[in-house]
Design a protein around this motif. Structure first.
Motif, PDB file in Angstrom:
ATOM      1  N   ARG A   6     -68.322 -13.421  -1.834  1.00 31.01           N
ATOM      2  CA  ARG A   6     -66.985 -13.596  -1.242  1.00 31.01           C
ATOM      3  C   ARG A   6     -65.992 -13.513  -2.391  1.00 31.01           C
ATOM      4  O   ARG A   6     -66.199 -14.126  -3.428  1.00 31.01           O
ATOM      5  CB  ARG A   6     -66.840 -14.964  -0.594  1.00 31.01           C
ATOM      6  N   SER A  70     -76.434 -23.922  -7.413  1.00 31.34           N
ATOM      7  CA  SER A  70     -76.492 -22.815  -6.461  1.00 31.34           C
ATOM      8  C   SER A  70     -75.089 -22.440  -5.988  1.00 31.34           C
ATOM      9  O   SER A  70     -74.148 -23.216  -6.120  1.00 31.34           O
ATOM     10  CB  SER A  70     -77.369 -23.184  -5.268  1.00 31.34           C
ATOM     11  N   TYR A  73     -69.500 -20.406  -8.313  1.00 27.58           N
ATOM     12  CA  TYR A  73     -68.090 -20.146  -7.992  1.00 27.58           C
ATOM     13  C   TYR A  73     -67.327 -19.904  -9.280  1.00 27.58           C
ATOM     14  O   TYR A  73     -67.450 -20.677 -10.226  1.00 27.58           O
ATOM     15  CB  TYR A  73     -67.534 -21.386  -7.269  1.00 27.58           C
TER      16      TYR A  73
ATOM     17  N   ASP B  72     -60.071 -26.495  -0.016  1.00 33.77           N
ATOM     18  CA  ASP B  72     -59.956 -25.044  -0.182  1.00 33.77           C
ATOM     19  C   ASP B  72     -61.135 -24.396   0.548  1.00 33.77           C
ATOM     20  O   ASP B  72     -62.272 -24.505   0.111  1.00 33.77           O
ATOM     21  CB  ASP B  72     -59.997 -24.724  -1.691  1.00 33.77           C
ATOM     22  N   SER B  73     -60.851 -23.741   1.673  1.00 32.67           N
ATOM     23  CA  SER B  73     -61.944 -23.227   2.494  1.00 32.67           C
ATOM     24  C   SER B  73     -62.716 -22.138   1.772  1.00 32.67           C
ATOM     25  O   SER B  73     -63.859 -21.848   2.100  1.00 32.67           O
ATOM     26  CB  SER B  73     -61.415 -22.695   3.824  1.00 32.67           C
ATOM     27  N   PHE B  74     -62.094 -21.523   0.776  1.00 37.85           N
ATOM     28  CA  PHE B  74     -62.823 -20.505   0.016  1.00 37.85           C
ATOM     29  C   PHE B  74     -63.845 -21.149  -0.908  1.00 37.85           C
ATOM     30  O   PHE B  74     -64.973 -20.707  -1.039  1.00 37.85           O
ATOM     31  CB  PHE B  74     -61.856 -19.652  -0.811  1.00 37.85           C
ATOM     32  N   GLN B  75     -63.417 -22.222  -1.539  1.00 37.22           N
ATOM     33  CA  GLN B  75     -64.285 -22.871  -2.525  1.00 37.22           C
ATOM     34  C   GLN B  75     -65.376 -23.717  -1.856  1.00 37.22           C
ATOM     35  O   GLN B  75     -66.402 -23.985  -2.465  1.00 37.22           O
ATOM     36  CB  GLN B  75     -63.408 -23.747  -3.425  1.00 37.22           C
ATOM     37  N   ASN B  76     -65.120 -24.138  -0.633  1.00 42.06           N
ATOM     38  CA  ASN B  76     -66.066 -24.981   0.098  1.00 42.06           C
ATOM     39  C   ASN B  76     -67.375 -24.228   0.359  1.00 42.06           C
ATOM     40  O   ASN B  76     -67.402 -23.298   1.148  1.00 42.06           O
ATOM     41  CB  ASN B  76     -65.412 -25.391   1.427  1.00 42.06           C
ATOM     42  N   PRO B  77     -68.470 -24.631  -0.298  1.00 36.55           N
ATOM     43  CA  PRO B  77     -69.714 -23.874  -0.129  1.00 36.55           C
ATOM     44  C   PRO B  77     -70.287 -23.993   1.275  1.00 36.55           C
ATOM     45  O   PRO B  77     -71.097 -23.171   1.685  1.00 36.55           O
ATOM     46  CB  PRO B  77     -70.678 -24.484  -1.149  1.00 36.55           C
ATOM     47  N   MET B  79     -68.758 -23.292   3.828  1.00 36.23           N
ATOM     48  CA  MET B  79     -68.257 -22.150   4.590  1.00 36.23           C
ATOM     49  C   MET B  79     -69.228 -20.973   4.571  1.00 36.23           C
ATOM     50  O   MET B  79     -69.197 -20.121   5.444  1.00 36.23           O
ATOM     51  CB  MET B  79     -66.883 -21.718   4.069  1.00 36.23           C
ATOM     52  N   LEU B  80     -70.103 -20.926   3.546  1.00 38.53           N
ATOM     53  CA  LEU B  80     -71.150 -19.892   3.537  1.00 38.53           C
ATOM     54  C   LEU B  80     -72.052 -20.075   4.747  1.00 38.53           C
ATOM     55  O   LEU B  80     -72.468 -19.109   5.381  1.00 38.53           O
ATOM     56  CB  LEU B  80     -71.974 -19.989   2.246  1.00 38.53           C
ATOM     57  N   GLU B  83     -70.191 -18.931   7.862  1.00 39.48           N
ATOM     58  CA  GLU B  83     -70.221 -17.464   7.989  1.00 39.48           C
ATOM     59  C   GLU B  83     -71.572 -16.970   8.480  1.00 39.48           C
ATOM     60  O   GLU B  83     -71.661 -16.045   9.286  1.00 39.48           O
ATOM     61  CB  GLU B  83     -69.889 -16.815   6.635  1.00 39.48           C
ATOM     62  N   GLN B  84     -72.621 -17.629   7.986  1.00 40.58           N
ATOM     63  CA  GLN B  84     -73.961 -17.277   8.443  1.00 40.58           C
ATOM     64  C   GLN B  84     -74.088 -17.591   9.936  1.00 40.58           C
ATOM     65  O   GLN B  84     -74.682 -16.820  10.690  1.00 40.58           O
ATOM     66  CB  GLN B  84     -74.972 -18.091   7.642  1.00 40.58           C
ATOM     67  N   GLU B  87     -72.634 -14.877  12.056  1.00 41.44           N
ATOM     68  CA  GLU B  87     -73.554 -13.743  12.217  1.00 41.44           C
ATOM     69  C   GLU B  87     -74.565 -14.023  13.320  1.00 41.44           C
ATOM     70  O   GLU B  87     -74.854 -13.164  14.145  1.00 41.44           O
ATOM     71  CB  GLU B  87     -74.305 -13.473  10.906  1.00 41.44           C
ATOM     72  N   TYR B 230     -71.691 -30.364   3.705  1.00 40.77           N
ATOM     73  CA  TYR B 230     -72.274 -29.819   2.485  1.00 40.77           C
ATOM     74  C   TYR B 230     -72.390 -30.945   1.473  1.00 40.77           C
ATOM     75  O   TYR B 230     -71.381 -31.514   1.054  1.00 40.77           O
ATOM     76  CB  TYR B 230     -71.417 -28.686   1.917  1.00 40.77           C
ATOM     77  N   ASN B 235     -77.119 -29.512  -2.495  1.00 42.42           N
ATOM     78  CA  ASN B 235     -76.761 -28.098  -2.558  1.00 42.42           C
ATOM     79  C   ASN B 235     -76.936 -27.349  -1.252  1.00 42.42           C
ATOM     80  O   ASN B 235     -77.282 -26.176  -1.255  1.00 42.42           O
ATOM     81  CB  ASN B 235     -77.610 -27.397  -3.625  1.00 42.42           C
TER      82      ASN B 235
END
Lengths: 107, 286
Positions: A6, A70, A73, B72-77, B79-80, B83-84, B87, B230, B235
Motif C-alpha cells: 500500500r 511484520s 511501514y 491514521d487508517s493508512f498506518q493502522n496495520p 486495515m490490511l 482489505e483482505q 476481497e 490489531y 502482530n
C-alpha cells in the motif's frame, strides 16, 4: 497471505514542495529465530530491502534486518521539482520482488 | 561542588519521574480523529445500570505512539485485514455460486450499522448471534459453503471488514429482543464471578483497578468496541473470543470454548457496557 503493498503519494504538488510518502506492505517478517511446535527452526523470511526511485534516481532506500516487525511501514519525505513516477520496490529473502508505482503531477 | 552535583542529579530525577508520569497517565486526555476527518466517541456517559459513571475506550489507556497508529487508517496495520476481508466479500464460494456481494451488494450501504448493533437475537437458534456466527450461518444456509472454524479462514478479516463499515457509529444493543435480557444477566454473572488460581473476575481488573498498572501495562475498562483489534504484541488481528479466552487463561482458570454459551453471554454483557462508544474496528492496542 501474499504480500500486498500500500502506498500513499499526493496526486498533485507544486514544484519545490516537500511531500510526505507513506508505504506499508503486508509481510510476516519471520525472523529465523523462532521455533515451531515441534522445535524446528522456522526459516528466516523477511523483506531485506526497500527502495523508492523517482524518474530513475533513488530517493530513499533501506536495508532491513530481522528485528523489524511484520507489515513494515515506512514514511519519508521528498522534494519534487517535476512531474513523474515514484517506483517502490520491496525485495524478499526468497528473491521475490514486489513493485508498485505512483504518478505525481507537479505544476 | 560535590553537594551541588548531588542536588543537580536530584532535580534531574524529579524531572524524569514527572515526565514519565505525564506520558503514561491513563486514561489520556486526547481526541481520536481518524484521518483528520472522522471524530470518534471515545468517552461517553454510561447507560442506566452501569456501575461506572463514564465509559472510556481502551484507546485512551494506550501510549501516544499506539494512539497515533489508530488515528491514521493508512498506518493502522489492522486495515490490511479489512482489505483482505473486502476481497473475501467479493469472492464466490460454495455450491450456490455466490459471494457475500451477490446478495448484500455494496457493504458500505448494506452493512452500515451492523457492527454497532451486534450481537443480536437469533430466533432460529434461540440464542444471541454475533457477526462471526452470522457469517457462518450465511455461508452454510445461503452460499453452500463450509462454516469457518474459530479464528480460521476468512473469519477474522471478514468480521473486521463488516464491522469497519460502522466505524464511528455508537454501540447500541437491542436487549428487548427475544431473551437477550436473560443472556445479559448470565453475562453479568460471568463478569463478576471470580475464577482461576488467581481468583480474579473481569471486574477485579477492568472495573475496580482500571487505569492502574498491571505489570508494565495499563488496565483499560475492557470495552470491546475495537474488535477485531490489531494487537501489536501479537502482530495480527485478534478476535474478541480469543481475547476473552486469553484473559481468562491469565487468571489461571480453565477457559471456555469460543462461541460457547458462557462467552456469548459475556459478549452481550461487555458489548452493552460499551454502549455509546464509537465502533473502532480495527482498533490498535499493544
Amino acid at each position: 497471505m501474499a504480500a500486498k503493498p500500500r502506498v500513499k503519494v499526493p496526486k498533485t504538488a507544486s514544484a519545490g514542495d516537500i511531500i510526505k510518502i507513506k508505504t506499508l506492505i503486508s509481510h510476516p517478517m519471520e525472523s529465523g529465530q523462532r521455533k515451531d511446535g515441534d522445535g524446528n527452526v522456522i526459516p528466516r523470511k523477511i523483506i531485506n530491502k526497500f527502495v523508492c526511485d523517482f524518474n530513475g534516481s533513488t530517493v530513499f532506500s533501506a536495508d532491513i534486518d530481522p528485528a523489524v516487525a511484520s507489515n513494515p511501514y515506512f514514511e519519508f519525505r521528498a522534494r519534487v521539482t517535476e512531474s513523474g513516477t515514484f517506483k517502490f520496490v520491496w525485495t524478499d529473502d526468497d528473491g521475490t520482488v514486489i513493485e508498485t508505482e505512483k504518478n505525481i503531477e507537479v505544476s | 561542588m560535590r553537594k551541588l552535583l548531588f542536588t543537580g542529579s536530584l532535580i534531574a530525577a524529579a524531572i524524569v519521574s514527572q515526565a514519565s508520569f505525564t506520558a503514561f497517565a491513563a486514561p489520556a486526555d486526547d481526541k481520536l480523529v481518524i484521518d483528520e476527518e472522522l471524530e470518534m466517541i471515545t468517552r461517553a456517559k454510561s447507560v442506566e445500570g452501569h456501575p461506572l459513571p463514564e465509559v472510556i475506550s481502551g484507546w485512551h489507556f494506550r501510549t501516544p505512539e499506539t494512539r497515533a497508529i489508530e488515528s491514521d487508517s493508512f498506518q493502522n496495520p489492522g486495515m490490511l485485514g479489512v482489505e483482505q476481508g473486502e476481497e473475501i466479500w467479493n469472492t464466490v464460494e460454495g455450491t450456490e455460486g455466490k459471494s457475500c456481494a451477490s446478495c448484500h451488494d455494496d457493504a458500505s450501504v448494506s452493512m452500515k450499522g451492523v457492527g454497532a448493533a451486534y450481537p443480536k437475537w437469533d430466533a432460529d437458534s434461540g440464542k444471541p448471534i454475533n457477526i462471526e456466527l452470522r457469517i457462518n450461518k450465511c455461508r452454510v444456509e445461503n452460499m453452500g459453503a463450509e462454516a469457518y472454524k474459530f479464528d480460521k479462514g476468512g473469519q477474522k478479516p471478514l468480521t473486521a471488514f463488516i464491522k469497519h463499515q460502522s466505524l464511528g457509529m455508537p454501540v447500541a444493543l437491542d436487549l428487548a429482543a427475544g431473551d437477550m435480557q436473560k443472556w445479559w444477566e448470565q453475562g453479568k454473572e460471568t463478569y463478576y464471578r471470580r475464577t482461576g488460581q488467581l481468583n480474579l473476575s473481569c471486574a477485579s481488573c477492568h472495573e475496580k483497578n482500571q487505569g492502574k498498572y498491571i505489570r508494565a501495562d495499563h488496565l483499560s475498562q475492557g470495552n470491546v468496541n475495537g474488535f477485531p483489534t490489531y494487537r501489536l504484541k501479537q502482530n495480527k488481528l485478534i478476535s474478541l473470543h480469543n481475547r476473552f479466552r486469553g484473559c481468562i487463561r491469565d487468571t489461571r482458570a480453565e477457559f471456555p470454548a469460543a462461541f460457547s454459551d458462557t462467552l456469548m453471554g459475556l459478549e452481550v454483557y461487555t458489548t452493552w457496557r460499551g454502549t455509546g462508544l464509537s465502533v473502532e474496528t480495527p482498533g490498535v492496542r499493544q
